[in-house]
Design a protein around this motif. Structure first.
Motif, PDB file in Angstrom:
ATOM      1  N   ILE A  61       0.883  -1.182   0.000  1.00  0.00           N
ATOM      2  CA  ILE A  61       0.000   0.000   0.000  1.00  0.00           C
ATOM      3  C   ILE A  61       0.906   1.213   0.000  1.00  0.00           C
ATOM      4  CG2 ILE A  61      -1.694   1.302   1.356  1.00  0.00           C
ATOM      5  CD1 ILE A  61      -2.872  -1.410   2.202  1.00  0.00           C
ATOM      6  N   TRP A  62       0.734   2.047  -1.000  1.00  0.00           N
ATOM      7  CA  TRP A  62       1.680   3.130  -1.262  1.00  0.00           C
ATOM      8  C   TRP A  62       0.964   4.447  -0.974  1.00  0.00           C
ATOM      9  CZ3 TRP A  62       6.128   1.694  -4.599  1.00  0.00           C
ATOM     10  CH2 TRP A  62       6.988   2.767  -4.852  1.00  0.00           C
ATOM     11  N   LEU A  63       1.414   5.163   0.031  1.00  0.00           N
ATOM     12  CA  LEU A  63       0.716   6.394   0.433  1.00  0.00           C
ATOM     13  C   LEU A  63       1.482   7.640  -0.002  1.00  0.00           C
ATOM     14  CD1 LEU A  63      -0.198   5.346   4.107  1.00  0.00           C
ATOM     15  CD2 LEU A  63      -1.689   5.244   2.088  1.00  0.00           C
ATOM     16  N   HIS A  64       0.748   8.662  -0.368  1.00  0.00           N
ATOM     17  CA  HIS A  64       1.354   9.954  -0.730  1.00  0.00           C
ATOM     18  C   HIS A  64       0.906  11.011   0.268  1.00  0.00           C
ATOM     19  CE1 HIS A  64       2.710   8.996  -4.897  1.00  0.00           C
ATOM     20  NE2 HIS A  64       1.743   8.106  -4.824  1.00  0.00           N
ATOM     21  N   PHE A  65       1.874  11.707   0.835  1.00  0.00           N
ATOM     22  CA  PHE A  65       1.511  12.831   1.710  1.00  0.00           C
ATOM     23  C   PHE A  65       2.101  14.118   1.131  1.00  0.00           C
ATOM     24  CE2 PHE A  65       1.314   9.244   4.938  1.00  0.00           C
ATOM     25  CZ  PHE A  65      -0.063   9.179   4.910  1.00  0.00           C
ATOM     26  N   GLY A  66       2.792  14.946   1.946  1.00  0.00           N
ATOM     27  CA  GLY A  66       3.303  16.219   1.446  1.00  0.00           C
ATOM     28  C   GLY A  66       4.573  16.016   0.644  1.00  0.00           C
ATOM     29  N   GLY A 118      -1.671  -6.362   8.820  1.00  0.00           N
ATOM     30  CA  GLY A 118      -0.530  -7.060   9.408  1.00  0.00           C
ATOM     31  C   GLY A 118       0.384  -7.736   8.405  1.00  0.00           C
ATOM     32  N   LYS A 119      -0.005  -7.714   7.126  1.00  0.00           N
ATOM     33  CA  LYS A 119       0.790  -8.436   6.114  1.00  0.00           C
ATOM     34  C   LYS A 119       1.368  -7.513   5.051  1.00  0.00           C
ATOM     35  CE  LYS A 119      -1.941 -12.679   6.290  1.00  0.00           C
ATOM     36  NZ  LYS A 119      -3.366 -12.394   6.396  1.00  0.00           N
ATOM     37  N   PHE A 120       0.788  -6.331   4.868  1.00  0.00           N
ATOM     38  CA  PHE A 120       1.231  -5.505   3.745  1.00  0.00           C
ATOM     39  C   PHE A 120       2.481  -4.682   4.095  1.00  0.00           C
ATOM     40  CE2 PHE A 120      -1.697  -2.752   6.089  1.00  0.00           C
ATOM     41  CZ  PHE A 120      -1.097  -1.489   6.040  1.00  0.00           C
ATOM     42  N   VAL A 121       3.202  -4.325   3.024  1.00  0.00           N
ATOM     43  CA  VAL A 121       4.316  -3.393   3.186  1.00  0.00           C
ATOM     44  C   VAL A 121       3.769  -2.018   2.841  1.00  0.00           C
ATOM     45  CG1 VAL A 121       6.579  -2.690   2.299  1.00  0.00           C
ATOM     46  CG2 VAL A 121       6.045  -5.121   2.565  1.00  0.00           C
ATOM     47  N   CYS A 122       4.022  -1.057   3.702  1.00  0.00           N
ATOM     48  CA  CYS A 122       3.560   0.306   3.425  1.00  0.00           C
ATOM     49  C   CYS A 122       4.749   1.118   2.900  1.00  0.00           C
ATOM     50  CB  CYS A 122       3.001   0.931   4.701  1.00  0.00           C
ATOM     51  SG  CYS A 122       2.031   2.388   4.371  1.00  0.00           S
ATOM     52  N   VAL A 123       4.607   1.644   1.701  1.00  0.00           N
ATOM     53  CA  VAL A 123       5.621   2.557   1.184  1.00  0.00           C
ATOM     54  C   VAL A 123       5.030   3.953   1.314  1.00  0.00           C
ATOM     55  CG1 VAL A 123       6.981   3.279  -0.818  1.00  0.00           C
ATOM     56  CG2 VAL A 123       6.523   0.851  -0.449  1.00  0.00           C
ATOM     57  N   VAL A 124       5.766   4.836   1.969  1.00  0.00           N
ATOM     58  CA  VAL A 124       5.247   6.194   2.173  1.00  0.00           C
ATOM     59  C   VAL A 124       6.121   7.189   1.442  1.00  0.00           C
ATOM     60  CG1 VAL A 124       4.554   7.926   3.871  1.00  0.00           C
ATOM     61  CG2 VAL A 124       4.459   5.511   4.475  1.00  0.00           C
ATOM     62  N   GLU A 125       5.466   8.047   0.670  1.00  0.00           N
ATOM     63  CA  GLU A 125       6.154   9.175   0.043  1.00  0.00           C
ATOM     64  C   GLU A 125       5.617  10.439   0.686  1.00  0.00           C
ATOM     65  OE1 GLU A 125       6.591   9.832  -4.321  1.00  0.00           O
ATOM     66  OE2 GLU A 125       5.751   7.838  -4.419  1.00  0.00           O
ATOM     67  N   GLY A 126       6.505  11.330   1.053  1.00  0.00           N
ATOM     68  CA  GLY A 126       6.053  12.620   1.554  1.00  0.00           C
ATOM     69  C   GLY A 126       5.972  12.688   3.068  1.00  0.00           C
ATOM     70  N   SER A 127       5.985  13.916   3.577  1.00  0.00           N
ATOM     71  CA  SER A 127       5.963  14.107   5.023  1.00  0.00           C
ATOM     72  C   SER A 127       4.564  14.473   5.514  1.00  0.00           C
ATOM     73  CB  SER A 127       7.002  15.145   5.438  1.00  0.00           C
ATOM     74  OG  SER A 127       6.913  16.284   4.623  1.00  0.00           O
ATOM     75  N   ILE A 128       4.435  14.523   6.828  1.00  0.00           N
ATOM     76  CA  ILE A 128       3.112  14.607   7.453  1.00  0.00           C
ATOM     77  C   ILE A 128       3.001  15.878   8.292  1.00  0.00           C
ATOM     78  CG2 ILE A 128       1.572  13.428   9.096  1.00  0.00           C
ATOM     79  CD1 ILE A 128       3.006  10.791   8.234  1.00  0.00           C
ATOM     80  N   ALA A 129       1.942  16.660   8.044  1.00  0.00           N
ATOM     81  CA  ALA A 129       1.710  17.888   8.826  1.00  0.00           C
ATOM     82  C   ALA A 129       1.219  17.493  10.214  1.00  0.00           C
ATOM     83  CB  ALA A 129       0.660  18.751   8.127  1.00  0.00           C
ATOM     84  N   TYR A 136      -2.766  21.112   7.997  1.00  0.00           N
ATOM     85  CA  TYR A 136      -2.065  21.649   6.829  1.00  0.00           C
ATOM     86  C   TYR A 136      -1.898  20.642   5.688  1.00  0.00           C
ATOM     87  CZ  TYR A 136      -0.601  26.362   8.216  1.00  0.00           C
ATOM     88  OH  TYR A 136      -0.563  27.685   8.524  1.00  0.00           O
ATOM     89  N   GLY A 137      -2.510  19.478   5.774  1.00  0.00           N
ATOM     90  CA  GLY A 137      -2.395  18.538   4.652  1.00  0.00           C
ATOM     91  C   GLY A 137      -3.493  17.503   4.724  1.00  0.00           C
ATOM     92  N   LYS A 138      -4.368  17.493   3.722  1.00  0.00           N
ATOM     93  CA  LYS A 138      -5.510  16.569   3.770  1.00  0.00           C
ATOM     94  C   LYS A 138      -5.760  15.896   2.424  1.00  0.00           C
ATOM     95  CE  LYS A 138      -8.319  18.606   7.402  1.00  0.00           C
ATOM     96  NZ  LYS A 138      -9.647  19.048   7.770  1.00  0.00           N
ATOM     97  N   VAL A 139      -6.323  14.698   2.476  1.00  0.00           N
ATOM     98  CA  VAL A 139      -6.856  14.033   1.280  1.00  0.00           C
ATOM     99  C   VAL A 139      -8.274  13.598   1.655  1.00  0.00           C
ATOM    100  CG1 VAL A 139      -6.665  12.085  -0.330  1.00  0.00           C
ATOM    101  CG2 VAL A 139      -4.597  13.056   0.662  1.00  0.00           C
ATOM    102  N   ALA A 140      -9.217  13.893   0.801  1.00  0.00           N
ATOM    103  CA  ALA A 140     -10.610  13.487   1.010  1.00  0.00           C
ATOM    104  C   ALA A 140     -11.094  13.856   2.420  1.00  0.00           C
ATOM    105  CB  ALA A 140     -10.784  11.995   0.757  1.00  0.00           C
ATOM    106  N   ASP A 141     -10.735  15.055   2.831  1.00  0.00           N
ATOM    107  CA  ASP A 141     -11.155  15.601   4.126  1.00  0.00           C
ATOM    108  C   ASP A 141     -10.576  14.877   5.350  1.00  0.00           C
ATOM    109  OD1 ASP A 141     -12.370  17.801   5.196  1.00  0.00           O
ATOM    110  OD2 ASP A 141     -14.186  16.697   5.761  1.00  0.00           O
ATOM    111  N   ARG A 142      -9.608  14.000   5.131  1.00  0.00           N
ATOM    112  CA  ARG A 142      -8.909  13.393   6.283  1.00  0.00           C
ATOM    113  C   ARG A 142      -7.481  13.913   6.265  1.00  0.00           C
ATOM    114  NH1 ARG A 142      -8.737   7.298   5.897  1.00  0.00           N
ATOM    115  NH2 ARG A 142      -8.388   7.185   8.135  1.00  0.00           N
ATOM    116  N   SER A 143      -6.968  14.249   7.439  1.00  0.00           N
ATOM    117  CA  SER A 143      -5.597  14.774   7.457  1.00  0.00           C
ATOM    118  C   SER A 143      -4.601  13.650   7.189  1.00  0.00           C
ATOM    119  CB  SER A 143      -5.296  15.434   8.802  1.00  0.00           C
ATOM    120  OG  SER A 143      -5.215  14.445   9.804  1.00  0.00           O
TER     121      SER A 143
END
Ligand code: FSX
Ligand code: SF4
Ligand code: F3S
Length: 315
Positions: A61-66, A118-129, A136-143
């Motif tokens: 699961i690949w997440l994008h933040f700031g 409990g099984k997936f690898v999380c790849v995160v791009e970007g930093s978190i407000a 200061y950083g939201k997607v679909a109304d969730r920070s």
């Protein structure tokens, strides 16, 4: 399935994506160099990638933040390395390359987390407000903060890809009104950090291969894998000859060492920046900043941007 047939199937899948066996071997040579191994180890690296490709592909699961998405671009624009990466993992959610959008995308994220808890690898791009409740950083109304807290602790392992996810990066540059931080500092989870703005896709591939083969990934105190970040850019710099000694020429031959003069007086941060750019290189092994004539700006260090600016001034 026999090992030979499994490998053949892997090569057939790569071939279908336009990556020939010859190309694959070329990338394994680059991968060997990026892992800090001598080229005589290429055969072992080929076997390691084959073995990794034969194991069940881990859901990612690949997440994008700031951030600027340069980290994803770096591997998507290296199509063959990207293809090998995508042959070893199963990307369940990635905002840049998925077809879904809006509510459908939100649902696929939720479903993937539920299914692979409990099984997936999380790849995160970007930093978190982190200030103002993550306002200061939201997607679909969730920070970002809320999303990170609800998803990342459910992962089997988390890779912070790029300087932003690792240490805050550009969004955390002064005055940083949103209180942007890297993943570990923002929510307190352990991460494997692959800094660089952008990071090198070969380092991501090497990390995935080691993870799949259950090899221990030794990290330094800043969470960086030692195979890629144990030495400074300066240690392996092709311009080093002009800086202090001729050892590089002896080790790598004279061609690259004759690249040109040291860029230290132009503000090169190579001596204080831990990364394998001179051996891994970018764009299919074409070049890296110093080879292209630009000083290293220390893009993979914690504190980049603030601690590395003003550029072009001797440190
Ligand atoms: Fe940061 Fe990556 Fe630099 Fe950009 O996602 S490391 S700004 S290359 O894109 O996070
Ligand atoms: Fe070191 Fe930079 Fe000079 Fe290379 S160009 S020798 S990294 S100071
Ligand atoms: Fe970044 Fe310096 Fe490498 S600027 S890409 S760490 S040479």
């Amino acid at each position: 399935m026999e090992e030979k047939d499994r490998n053949q199937e892997f090569y057939d899948r790569l071939e279908a994506k336009g990556v020939s066996r010859r190309d694959f071997l070329k990338y394994c040579t680059a991968l060997t160099a990026s892992m800090g191994l001598t080229l005589s180890c290429t055969g072992q690296v080929v076997k390691a990638v084959e073995k990794a490709a034969a194991s069940p592909r881990p859901p990612v699961i690949w997440l994008h933040f700031g951030e600027c998405t340069g980290c994803s671009e770096a591997f998507l624009r290296t199509p063959d390395v990207g293809a090998i990466i995508l042959e070893t993992i199963s990307v369940e959610y990635h905002e840049t390359i998925m077809a879904a959008s809006g509510h459908q995308a939100e649902k696929s994220l939720h479903d993937a987390v539920e299914k692979y808890k409990g099984k997936f690898v999380c790849v995160v791009e970007g930093s978190i407000a982190t200030k103002y409740n993550g306002g200061y950083g939201k997607v679909a109304d969730r920070s970002f903060l809320e999303i990170a807290k609800s998803i990342i602790p459910n992962a089997a392992a988390t890779i912070a890809l790029g300087t932003c996810a690792a240490y805050g990066g550009l969004p955390a540059a002064a005055p940083n009104p949103g209180g942007y931080k890297g993943v570990k500092d923002a929510i307190g989870v352990a991460t494997i950090n692959l800094p660089g703005c952008p990071p090198n896709p070969l380092n991501l591939l090497a990390t995935i291969v080691k993870y799949l083969n259950k090899e221990k990934i030794e990290l330094d105190e800043l969470g960086r894998p030692l195979f890629a970040y144990a030495e400074t850019v300066h240690d392996r710099c092709p311009r080093l000859k002009h800086f202090e000694n001729d050892e590089y020429v002896e080790e790598f031959g004279s061609k690259e060492a004759e690249l040109g003069y040291c860029l230290y007086k132009m503000g090169c941060r190579g001596p204080e920046t831990y990364n394998n750019c001179p051996t891994a290189k970018f764009n299919d092994g074409t070049s890296f900043p110093i080879q292209a004539g630009h000083p290293c700006i220390g893009c993979s260090e914690p504190g980049f941007w603030d601690t590395m600016t003003p550029f072009y001034e001797e440190a």
